[in-house]
Design a protein around this motif. Structure first.
Motif, PDB file in Angstrom:
ATOM      1  N   GLY A  97     -38.530  -6.323 -15.022  1.00 36.01           N
ATOM      2  CA  GLY A  97     -38.105  -5.177 -14.004  1.00 36.01           C
ATOM      3  C   GLY A  97     -38.539  -3.938 -14.730  1.00 36.01           C
ATOM      4  O   GLY A  97     -38.697  -2.870 -14.077  1.00 36.01           O
ATOM      5  N   LYS A  98     -38.458  -3.637 -16.164  1.00 36.40           N
ATOM      6  CA  LYS A  98     -38.648  -2.279 -16.609  1.00 36.40           C
ATOM      7  C   LYS A  98     -40.156  -1.803 -16.648  1.00 36.40           C
ATOM      8  O   LYS A  98     -40.302  -0.821 -17.083  1.00 36.40           O
ATOM      9  CB  LYS A  98     -37.889  -2.357 -18.190  1.00 36.40           C
ATOM     10  CG  LYS A  98     -38.550  -3.319 -19.074  1.00 36.40           C
ATOM     11  CD  LYS A  98     -37.652  -2.956 -20.477  1.00 36.40           C
ATOM     12  CE  LYS A  98     -38.416  -3.637 -21.860  1.00 36.40           C
ATOM     13  NZ  LYS A  98     -37.639  -3.463 -23.040  1.00 36.40           N
ATOM     14  N   PHE A  99     -40.950  -2.732 -16.307  1.00 35.57           N
ATOM     15  CA  PHE A  99     -42.420  -2.509 -16.260  1.00 35.57           C
ATOM     16  C   PHE A  99     -42.857  -1.994 -14.788  1.00 35.57           C
ATOM     17  O   PHE A  99     -43.860  -1.842 -14.662  1.00 35.57           O
ATOM     18  CB  PHE A  99     -43.250  -3.669 -16.769  1.00 35.57           C
ATOM     19  CG  PHE A  99     -42.739  -3.911 -18.226  1.00 35.57           C
ATOM     20  CD1 PHE A  99     -42.968  -3.126 -19.223  1.00 35.57           C
ATOM     21  CD2 PHE A  99     -42.101  -4.911 -18.184  1.00 35.57           C
ATOM     22  CE1 PHE A  99     -42.819  -3.732 -20.318  1.00 35.57           C
ATOM     23  CE2 PHE A  99     -41.669  -5.674 -19.733  1.00 35.57           C
ATOM     24  CZ  PHE A  99     -41.950  -4.726 -20.660  1.00 35.57           C
ATOM     25  N   MET A 100     -41.832  -1.675 -14.004  1.00 34.17           N
ATOM     26  CA  MET A 100     -42.180  -1.543 -12.536  1.00 34.17           C
ATOM     27  C   MET A 100     -42.750  -0.173 -12.387  1.00 34.17           C
ATOM     28  O   MET A 100     -42.079   0.603 -11.593  1.00 34.17           O
ATOM     29  CB  MET A 100     -41.341  -2.256 -11.523  1.00 34.17           C
ATOM     30  CG  MET A 100     -41.333  -3.514 -11.606  1.00 34.17           C
ATOM     31  SD  MET A 100     -39.810  -4.231 -10.384  1.00 34.17           S
ATOM     32  CE  MET A 100     -40.127  -5.999 -10.655  1.00 34.17           C
ATOM     33  N   VAL A 101     -43.493   0.415 -13.072  1.00 33.87           N
ATOM     34  CA  VAL A 101     -44.134   1.683 -12.793  1.00 33.87           C
ATOM     35  C   VAL A 101     -45.557   1.887 -13.224  1.00 33.87           C
ATOM     36  O   VAL A 101     -45.831   1.214 -14.439  1.00 33.87           O
ATOM     37  CB  VAL A 101     -43.056   2.883 -13.648  1.00 33.87           C
ATOM     38  CG1 VAL A 101     -43.309   2.702 -14.900  1.00 33.87           C
ATOM     39  CG2 VAL A 101     -43.690   4.263 -12.940  1.00 33.87           C
ATOM     40  N   TYR A 158     -39.854  11.583 -12.397  1.00 31.26           N
ATOM     41  CA  TYR A 158     -39.439  10.234 -11.623  1.00 31.26           C
ATOM     42  C   TYR A 158     -38.812   9.341 -12.660  1.00 31.26           C
ATOM     43  O   TYR A 158     -37.936   8.490 -12.192  1.00 31.26           O
ATOM     44  CB  TYR A 158     -40.857   9.590 -11.306  1.00 31.26           C
ATOM     45  CG  TYR A 158     -40.831   8.250 -10.841  1.00 31.26           C
ATOM     46  CD1 TYR A 158     -40.309   8.175  -9.248  1.00 31.26           C
ATOM     47  CD2 TYR A 158     -40.736   7.081 -11.417  1.00 31.26           C
ATOM     48  CE1 TYR A 158     -40.532   6.794  -8.856  1.00 31.26           C
ATOM     49  CE2 TYR A 158     -40.689   5.915 -11.014  1.00 31.26           C
ATOM     50  CZ  TYR A 158     -40.470   5.450  -9.533  1.00 31.26           C
ATOM     51  OH  TYR A 158     -40.276   4.278  -9.125  1.00 31.26           O
ATOM     52  N   PHE A 159     -39.075   9.445 -14.034  1.00 31.29           N
ATOM     53  CA  PHE A 159     -38.337   8.503 -15.023  1.00 31.29           C
ATOM     54  C   PHE A 159     -36.949   8.886 -14.973  1.00 31.29           C
ATOM     55  O   PHE A 159     -36.167   7.860 -15.000  1.00 31.29           O
ATOM     56  CB  PHE A 159     -38.912   8.593 -16.276  1.00 31.29           C
ATOM     57  CG  PHE A 159     -40.263   7.938 -16.378  1.00 31.29           C
ATOM     58  CD1 PHE A 159     -40.678   6.796 -15.953  1.00 31.29           C
ATOM     59  CD2 PHE A 159     -41.620   8.717 -16.842  1.00 31.29           C
ATOM     60  CE1 PHE A 159     -41.980   6.161 -16.181  1.00 31.29           C
ATOM     61  CE2 PHE A 159     -42.791   8.126 -16.869  1.00 31.29           C
ATOM     62  CZ  PHE A 159     -42.913   6.746 -16.649  1.00 31.29           C
ATOM     63  N   ARG A 219     -30.261   4.022 -11.535  1.00 29.81           N
ATOM     64  CA  ARG A 219     -29.594   2.721 -12.114  1.00 29.81           C
ATOM     65  C   ARG A 219     -28.490   2.871 -12.780  1.00 29.81           C
ATOM     66  O   ARG A 219     -27.676   1.942 -12.518  1.00 29.81           O
ATOM     67  CB  ARG A 219     -30.820   2.362 -13.219  1.00 29.81           C
ATOM     68  CG  ARG A 219     -30.625   0.902 -13.584  1.00 29.81           C
ATOM     69  CD  ARG A 219     -31.829   0.288 -14.428  1.00 29.81           C
ATOM     70  NE  ARG A 219     -32.962   0.162 -13.612  1.00 29.81           N
ATOM     71  CZ  ARG A 219     -34.022   0.960 -13.661  1.00 29.81           C
ATOM     72  NH1 ARG A 219     -33.955   1.775 -14.703  1.00 29.81           N
ATOM     73  NH2 ARG A 219     -34.926   0.707 -12.792  1.00 29.81           N
ATOM     74  N   TRP A 275     -33.458   2.390 -18.395  1.00 31.28           N
ATOM     75  CA  TRP A 275     -34.869   3.353 -18.155  1.00 31.28           C
ATOM     76  C   TRP A 275     -35.957   2.121 -18.029  1.00 31.28           C
ATOM     77  O   TRP A 275     -35.954   1.093 -18.570  1.00 31.28           O
ATOM     78  CB  TRP A 275     -35.166   4.135 -19.532  1.00 31.28           C
ATOM     79  CG  TRP A 275     -34.370   5.302 -19.655  1.00 31.28           C
ATOM     80  CD1 TRP A 275     -33.042   5.411 -20.211  1.00 31.28           C
ATOM     81  CD2 TRP A 275     -34.528   6.591 -19.215  1.00 31.28           C
ATOM     82  NE1 TRP A 275     -32.371   6.737 -20.372  1.00 31.28           N
ATOM     83  CE2 TRP A 275     -33.505   7.488 -19.519  1.00 31.28           C
ATOM     84  CE3 TRP A 275     -35.718   7.065 -18.794  1.00 31.28           C
ATOM     85  CZ2 TRP A 275     -33.413   8.679 -19.420  1.00 31.28           C
ATOM     86  CZ3 TRP A 275     -35.463   8.727 -18.552  1.00 31.28           C
ATOM     87  CH2 TRP A 275     -34.476   9.258 -19.036  1.00 31.28           C
ATOM     88  N   LEU A 276     -36.944   2.521 -17.386  1.00 29.74           N
ATOM     89  CA  LEU A 276     -38.200   2.000 -17.290  1.00 29.74           C
ATOM     90  C   LEU A 276     -38.787   1.990 -18.606  1.00 29.74           C
ATOM     91  O   LEU A 276     -38.616   3.161 -19.287  1.00 29.74           O
ATOM     92  CB  LEU A 276     -39.206   2.536 -16.100  1.00 29.74           C
ATOM     93  CG  LEU A 276     -38.981   2.322 -14.827  1.00 29.74           C
ATOM     94  CD1 LEU A 276     -39.551   3.335 -13.908  1.00 29.74           C
ATOM     95  CD2 LEU A 276     -39.002   0.803 -14.395  1.00 29.74           C
ATOM     96  N   SER A 277     -39.476   1.090 -19.054  1.00 32.87           N
ATOM     97  CA  SER A 277     -40.059   0.905 -20.373  1.00 32.87           C
ATOM     98  C   SER A 277     -40.959   2.108 -20.826  1.00 32.87           C
ATOM     99  O   SER A 277     -40.883   2.718 -21.921  1.00 32.87           O
ATOM    100  CB  SER A 277     -40.905  -0.362 -20.476  1.00 32.87           C
ATOM    101  OG  SER A 277     -41.422  -0.515 -21.922  1.00 32.87           O
ATOM    102  N   GLU A 278     -41.804   2.525 -19.692  1.00 29.82           N
ATOM    103  CA  GLU A 278     -42.714   3.597 -20.092  1.00 29.82           C
ATOM    104  C   GLU A 278     -41.953   4.925 -20.136  1.00 29.82           C
ATOM    105  O   GLU A 278     -42.175   5.736 -20.956  1.00 29.82           O
ATOM    106  CB  GLU A 278     -43.771   3.785 -18.874  1.00 29.82           C
ATOM    107  CG  GLU A 278     -44.980   4.800 -19.102  1.00 29.82           C
ATOM    108  CD  GLU A 278     -45.805   4.611 -18.274  1.00 29.82           C
ATOM    109  OE1 GLU A 278     -46.115   3.759 -17.590  1.00 29.82           O
ATOM    110  OE2 GLU A 278     -46.395   5.729 -17.766  1.00 29.82           O
ATOM    111  N   TYR A 294     -46.227   9.363  -7.877  1.00 28.42           N
ATOM    112  CA  TYR A 294     -45.122   8.877  -6.621  1.00 28.42           C
ATOM    113  C   TYR A 294     -44.816   9.764  -5.657  1.00 28.42           C
ATOM    114  O   TYR A 294     -45.075  10.894  -6.126  1.00 28.42           O
ATOM    115  CB  TYR A 294     -43.878   8.417  -7.605  1.00 28.42           C
ATOM    116  CG  TYR A 294     -44.088   7.085  -8.357  1.00 28.42           C
ATOM    117  CD1 TYR A 294     -43.600   5.905  -7.685  1.00 28.42           C
ATOM    118  CD2 TYR A 294     -45.145   7.175  -9.490  1.00 28.42           C
ATOM    119  CE1 TYR A 294     -43.888   4.679  -8.399  1.00 28.42           C
ATOM    120  CE2 TYR A 294     -45.359   5.830 -10.112  1.00 28.42           C
ATOM    121  CZ  TYR A 294     -44.724   4.734  -9.528  1.00 28.42           C
ATOM    122  OH  TYR A 294     -45.296   3.511 -10.149  1.00 28.42           O
TER     123      TYR A 294
END
Lengths: 425, 425, 425, 425
Positions: free
Chosen positions: A362-366, D300-301, D308, D252-255, D369
């Protein structure tokens, strides 16, 4: 992919009843990883060629770390890690587990030695055997093991992509071994298959294994569309290059154009233009380019530009899945991962699992794009039509290729690829 | 440096008459390089930890390439290289020889394998033996061999500095082996030795070997000055740190201050501050910091800042050489290379040799600072009082330390180090 | 430099008796800075073209800040700054004063507006006038004022170099105004003047103003040497270019070669090769290249490579000063700053002043090279034969050129420049 | 946005019959752009604060270039550009038009002066008037003019975002003027509005103006979902910060996590934590943070992480559009652009127009986005419910905020925001 690198499809598939055969499957998959590094020296297994790639030794250890962390630690009473330091060294990206060795520094790990990692694998395998005895019939245990094996299969493909990249940087152009792909038969004309659209079901169905990102199965509305019957070949792509494809900004996404300019890119990764014509680096060493073979090692940006040149577009992942479920297409999963125009994002209703395993997908969805299918380097039985692979738009070291799509499902599709737009220019 | 890493000084020196003993010396130096990599695995020998460092395997090959290129190619009739590709792979920086493998990519060379490089060494040694038979008494041959051996000794030290850096990046902190330095006796008080100045002769004299950058011997005018009798110790430097040395911009060169801020530097390379006190990474593994030992692994910027804090300065290379020629100083060549304030530049009348060997030293004479002396990692017999080592002001992975200097040659020197300036602040 | 940009030499020099004429001199220098920005719009004065350059508005404010900080704050009872925020905004690099606005962000200061900076100058001038009344005969006051005026003159030259760089980036190639240099008479043949060497005195002598880095006067030993009677011209340098100068690694320092390759440099800054021949951007706009004019806008690396190509070398700063003191050379201070091979380092016995003014020069003494002389953009009366200008080896936006040197003082110098080495190649 | 910055909505909308009123609208929109730069000095209008932003002067010129290039050049017989160089200087990204000045160098253009750009605008306006006379009733002419006006309105918002960013970098924190937003009434509780899903029509319908990226209108299948009735406020977001939001990788998203770590981000752009509490930089200068106002200036991040944390998610653009078409939501278009989880991609059947105008939108459809709605800085009448704004996931200098979404359309939505997940941790 020849036999030394691929398990027989028959054996590789996990049996539906998931009984003792999961244990056998565990043994086969784990052994296959070892087979993959057999042609490599200790040095080959240690070096990291770029931050995106990992050393083969690291893959060997990390896939073992996965079973140790997510299975043994949970099921073994009085669990003690094989080596406490490995908990950090071989954690890839699970913040929920704790600290991790920085990714770009994986190649600095000349210790533990390769033989120590082999020992790590052996010891964890033995402890897993004991767990199969006790818990082999428990659903939750079996699910974790299955996840670990699918995880290991993903790393089996990465071992090959990463080793290929490493060896390609060596001016000696050493082969990994065997043949990368079978000699190709003539590709044949590219034909179009039409699909009517309407409401389609997308996502995994049934009780077999799938990753969390394939769920939940849900409805999507598709417009009528068509897909090419086969993948784009090296020969097809050569025509794009010869038509000035890398020098015509109108064919490219703006970010892609800036990127190929900044990096002076003018052909797929591993291609080389010599006085004697085009050649490419393969796992079998430097080879004359085979124009009949499906194209591999291109970025999303290149795939998108090629499609625009061909008066076509990339398919969406829903279009691809809907078509593949019918299976009238050739080369769906055995040649090249197929870029879709779909950004990697959660399906409606997607929920990550609780705990560290929720970080798996999930955390790679960007800022990543979905690839569908499978490649010559994918272990047999690993993928499904609902399988979602994903990489950034600039990734080229994967076995990634192109299947074209067009709007509409019928006769207007007769327009020849690559001709009309050029005529209009 | 313990015995396994250092040849006996007696044997290592090249005999003045340069007869058959040069041939024996060749054998000893070449064998010593092999000894140095004995504690290392193939993996240890292959990885490059940063662009400034090279893999041990590369050092093994490059020093052999040197003899092949500059001796065998000239003296062997019908010369053929051991392996044509090695001509490019192991060329360091000689544009006059042709293409070269990019320096930051040296760590990608998992092939040739280590054993192939050992074979390369063996074969070139054998061919050198044949050349000794034919040309061993010719002056020009002997000069090239001597140059090659001094070159190899430089790389012997680099093998140790580069391996130390690589192992330090591994969280397991593996030792290379043995002891890095003997346990220190108490350092004793720092005393000053005065020198009168006037016209001094600087540069190499006589017929023994020296590098081109040590020539020609020439006159320089020196003002009266004093040098510290011993090097700065870890304990001395700790007082600088504890006195806020890394947080006081007035002590630093402007570029140095920006550099330590940008890189968040607050202690010498390899030092670590723990709850249990200071420790340092050594070739023998992680060790408690020995406050009596001479400080090593500091940059020019740190050396300069420390000297300013101590109400002193770094010596010029002429001051150092003039003093060392008299030899009343301790620790001139066996502990740490000593930063001088002299930028590395050509001596008046300097001429590079014709041809590719002219690239050995001359083309680096910009933005580097001269270090004098020698270190615990320098092969015995390698250095001279006229020897000029050089590195950029930011280099820290060498065994580099500090000898303080002050203006004037007499009683005003009694001022205690590090006290007065602080009091005035 | 034409009249609008240069004060008359007669008037500009500070009178030896330093009486009321210092006050007049203050007025003239301060007014001259205003004259320099007269041709510029508010926009021209605001933008920063690169981190090394500063906006003209910033120069106007910083030179005022200097008097406010180092004179008014010391001498005015109950001193209050014109505007507290300016204390930080216009501090260049004095850590001893406190915080400072980051250098690369100087161009973001659209406020204060240009007219506010002019007002700042006016108010500080008025307060300085009052200080002249009270303290104009005190030695320590006069010394600070003189320093401030020399500081302002340095920034006068920087205003021109920085504006030239800014305007050069505009595709419209707008002129700053006037003429950059007088039309050149034919340069004449390059001749050599010999000097015997021996012990020479170097550094400032007497009671006139000088910067701290010119002290103390001290002895150096010089070998016999010769200097070119005139500077290298554009025409001379064109021959170097046409002879492949930028494509022959053997002519370059290793770091210089890497730098010109990485930045794709093949001519001096501001030169452009067109179908109609070479042209250059000047303060008077785009102009046809005048081959008789002294070359300007080259880096140390280019100067060094040219000298090597010409079978010559750059002079040391001691050689230059020793020759200039005799004054048999042409073009010492009115055309181009002249790169020397000397790294910028402290003279023996150098001491920085106490306090923040000690940061003026000393902290830059690393990785920079000394230029001697003066340029067409240097205010008249500003430089001396002992004056030490300094920039990094890559700096090209200054008015920097080349005077050649050779070893020896006599007949062997007849060798033609640029011929022999090429013949041997 | 107060009155000086916003046209009255009544007047701003283009009349449906598109008669002479388009000509009046042209005059009003063009004049409004001038109004926006009235509070700015020439210096403010010239400087570029980062590559993503442009100087106000550049916006003034580019919007004029658009009419000159796409209208005058097509309709004027014997067309001659106002100034040939402007064709390159003020081309933003249209490769089809020809060369363009590099984006990061827009701030170097101190010439043309601001008054020359005003003259450029005036002259092009006059020539446009003549075109209205001749072609004002032609459909194709009117379409191009409408496009140009909507283009200009986009740049009106960018003028404000870019000026705000520039002024924020100035330590003086100068105000642009007026008020950024009206003082807020209490935000009220966040409530959820449910939507049933099913097949929805998405994309622009009817004959009014829209951009190409809003077409074609097409069907999408939506699952049941709910949207928050109002936007997330500063006060809501403070609770996220205080709950450790920026320090919990699981949110957080990983990136995104890597990005906030690398850039040390811990609050929205323009927020500052002081001893006196939180403040923010606004167009009216530095202001105490108003906790009732909708949050703006987040990436966006950050939007994704906040959602979340709040046990919610970002809406898809189809969900947003479907809901907005019904219009039961508050704050759809007057406070903040609202990040959606939808990657910016072509609608099924999307076709770029032929020629250079085809570059307007399509070539940016990757790694960006979609934001929906409109902001306090958006000109009245500019947006629609089908309007697609888009920025990279790291963009923070736009007026971008958050509207939360959840799966399902009914009672399970009662769960309090931000509570449950934290409890489970």
């Amino acid at each position: 992919m020849n036999d030394t690198r691929r398990l027989e499809g028959e054996e590789a598939r996990i049996d539906a009843d998931r009984g003792p055969r999961l244990r056998e499957h565990f043994g086969r998959v784990r052994a296959h990883t070892i087979d993959l590094v057999r042609p490599l020296s200790e040095e080959d297994c240690c070096v990291q060629s770029m931050p995106d790639a990992s050393p083969a030794k690291w893959h060997l250890a990390h896939t073992t770390w996965f079973f140790e962390t997510f299975v043994l630690e949970k099921y073994e009473p009085g669990f003690r890690p094989f080596m406490p330091a490995f908990r950090i060294l071989f954690n890839s990206y699970y913040n929920g587990i704790g600290e991790k060795h920085p990714r770009p520094q994986r190649g600095m790990l000349t210790r533990p030695a390769l033989y120590e990692v082999h020992l790590y694998r052996k010891r964890v395998n033995e402890r897993m055997e004991a767990m199969f005895e006790k818990h082999g019939h428990e659903e939750s245990f079996r699910l974790l093991v299955e996840l670990g094996l699918h995880h290991e299969q993903q790393h089996q493909e990465l071992i090959l992509t990463d080793v290929k990249h490493l060896l390609s940087l060596n001016p000696l152009k050493p082969p990994y071994g065997g043949q990368e792909r079978e000699p190709s038969a003539p590709a044949g004309a590219l034909e179009w298959t039409g699909f009517d659209g309407g409401i389609a079901e997308v996502g995994h169905d049934g009780n077999d294994f799938c990753f969390d990102n394939e769920l939940p199965r849900h409805r999507q509305y598709l417009q009528p569309y068509s897909l090419a019957s086969r993948l784009v070949t090296n020969g097809d792509y050569l025509r794009f290059i010869e038509d000035g494809g890398y020098n015509r900004p109108e064919l490219w996404l703006s970010e892609g154009w800036d990127w190929i300019r900044a990096n002076a890119l003018a052909q797929p990764l591993y291609w080389e233009s010599t006085d004697a014509g085009w050649s490419e680096f393969t796992l079998a060493g430097q080879r004359r380019l085979d124009v009949e073979r499906p194209l591999i090692h291109i970025s999303y940006f290149e795939a998108d530009a090629y499609a625009r040149w061909a008066d076509a577009r990339l398919p969406t992942e829903a279009e691809w899945e809907n078509a593949a479920a019918g299976q009238t297409l050739r080369q769906t999963a055995d040649e090249a991962w197929q870029w879709t125009q779909s950004s990697y994002s959660p399906y409606p209703g997607f929920r990550s699992p609780e705990g560290a395993l929720g970080e798996y997908n999930g955390k790679f969805m960007v800022n990543q794009y979905v690839l569908r299918g499978g490649s010559c380097a994918t272990p047999a039985g690993h993928t499904r039509t609902t399988y979602r692979n994903f990489f950034p738009a600039t990734a080229r070291w994967q076995f990634s290729g192109i299947r074209l799509a067009r709007d509409g499902s019928s006769s207007l599709l007769e327009k020849p690829v690559g001709a009309s737009r050029r005529d209009a220019a």
